[in-house]
Design a protein around this motif. Structure first.
Motif, PDB file in Angstrom:
ATOM      1  N   THR A 159     -40.389  19.813  17.648  1.00  0.00           N
ATOM      2  CA  THR A 159     -41.327  19.247  16.674  1.00  0.00           C
ATOM      3  C   THR A 159     -40.724  17.967  16.122  1.00  0.00           C
ATOM      4  OG1 THR A 159     -40.320  20.593  14.916  1.00  0.00           O
ATOM      5  CG2 THR A 159     -42.296  21.485  15.984  1.00  0.00           C
TER       6      THR A 159
ATOM      7  N   THR B 296     -44.503  21.582  25.978  1.00  0.00           N
ATOM      8  CA  THR B 296     -44.535  22.075  24.603  1.00  0.00           C
ATOM      9  C   THR B 296     -43.450  23.133  24.423  1.00  0.00           C
ATOM     10  OG1 THR B 296     -46.904  21.657  24.413  1.00  0.00           O
ATOM     11  CG2 THR B 296     -45.930  23.198  22.828  1.00  0.00           C
TER      12      THR B 296
ATOM     13  N   ASP C  63     -45.068  26.675  20.181  1.00  0.00           N
ATOM     14  CA  ASP C  63     -46.486  26.760  19.850  1.00  0.00           C
ATOM     15  C   ASP C  63     -46.710  28.102  19.161  1.00  0.00           C
ATOM     16  OD1 ASP C  63     -49.235  26.973  19.696  1.00  0.00           O
ATOM     17  OD2 ASP C  63     -49.599  26.314  21.762  1.00  0.00           O
TER      18      ASP C  63
ATOM     19  N   ARG D 150     -49.227  29.632  18.419  1.00  0.00           N
ATOM     20  CA  ARG D 150     -50.348  30.409  18.959  1.00  0.00           C
ATOM     21  C   ARG D 150     -49.991  31.078  20.279  1.00  0.00           C
ATOM     22  NH1 ARG D 150     -54.050  25.190  18.890  1.00  0.00           N
ATOM     23  NH2 ARG D 150     -52.054  24.529  19.803  1.00  0.00           N
ATOM     24  N   ARG D 151     -48.820  30.748  20.811  1.00  0.00           N
ATOM     25  CA  ARG D 151     -48.389  31.288  22.096  1.00  0.00           C
ATOM     26  C   ARG D 151     -47.503  32.510  21.864  1.00  0.00           C
ATOM     27  NH1 ARG D 151     -45.511  26.729  25.301  1.00  0.00           N
ATOM     28  NH2 ARG D 151     -43.867  27.183  23.790  1.00  0.00           N
TER      29      ARG D 151
ATOM     30  N   PRO E 160     -43.800  32.280  20.914  1.00  0.00           N
ATOM     31  CA  PRO E 160     -44.048  30.887  20.516  1.00  0.00           C
ATOM     32  C   PRO E 160     -43.068  29.890  21.130  1.00  0.00           C
ATOM     33  CG  PRO E 160     -44.143  32.358  18.617  1.00  0.00           C
ATOM     34  CD  PRO E 160     -43.592  33.160  19.744  1.00  0.00           C
TER      35      PRO E 160
END
Length: 203
Positions: free
Chosen positions: A164, A179, A182, A184-185, A188
């Motif tokens: 980030t 990425t 995340d 939402r993963r 994450p």
């Protein structure tokens, strides 16, 4: 090996090297201790946290007495390939410090195999060991106020990818579109301790 209680349901295992951290982490992960909810390796420690009231903590100490700190993980590690645009703002500095050119830095960085020793600093930030000695360089004298996500960096004995945007003092040699974190993963974070990582240059 030194043990320190962390509250009623966790133990901090202190060792002397990253290799010993990896030996402890892998042994505990493979042992299927009852109630184990989290293993958190760091540069010289492994934190083992258990569900309250579980028998895992009582079984931890006898297990630790059997661990060979020179033994490597028996399970096959996961491999992750990260494509990189080698165009970082510190690439020329790294090349000069290493006594090579930009092509030499790219060859050295992509030719090595890395292992995630531990995670920290920011969610998804994996500290990767395996950086060639020629590329082991100090952090910048003046850290940047903002490093963009996906920045591929080196500092000391480690390489890493910033997951980030954040301040940072590592030397930036490239960037990736992968990425690293995340929320939402599941999970994450792309990288976990014990994973093997290779960097691949995008031409």
């Amino acid at each position: 090996m030194r043990l320190r209680r962390c509250g009623a349901d966790a133990m901090l295992v202190e060792v002397d090297s990253l290799d010993e951290v990896d030996a402890v982490r892998s042994a505990l992960a493979d042992a299927e201790l009852p109630g184990l909810v989290e293993l958190v390796p760091a540069a010289r420690t492994v934190l083992a946290a258990f569900e309250p009231g579980s028998a895992g903590l009582a079984r931890l100490r006898p297990l630790l007495d059997t661990i060979d700190l020179t033994k490597r993980a028996a399970t096959e590690p996961r491999e992750v390939v990260i494509p990189v645009h080698y165009d970082g703002p510190d690439l020329e500095l790294v090349a000069s410090t290493a006594g090579t050119d930009v092509a030499g830095v790219i060859e050295l960085h992509t030719g090595a195999e890395y292992k995630v020793a531990f995670s920290g600093f920011a969610p998804g930030f994996g500290y990767l060991v395996g950086l060639p000695e020629a590329l082991q360089q100090p952090r910048l004298d003046n850290p940047r106020k903002r490093v963009e996500p996906g920045s591929v960096a080196i500092a000391g004995e480690f390489s890493a990818v910033y997951p980030t945007a954040s301040p940072g003092g590592w030397r930036l040699i490239g960037r990736t579109d992968v990425t690293l974190f995340d929320s939402r993963r599941e999970p994450p974070a792309l990288l976990a301790p014990g994973d093997l990582v290779r960097f691949e240059a995008i031409r």
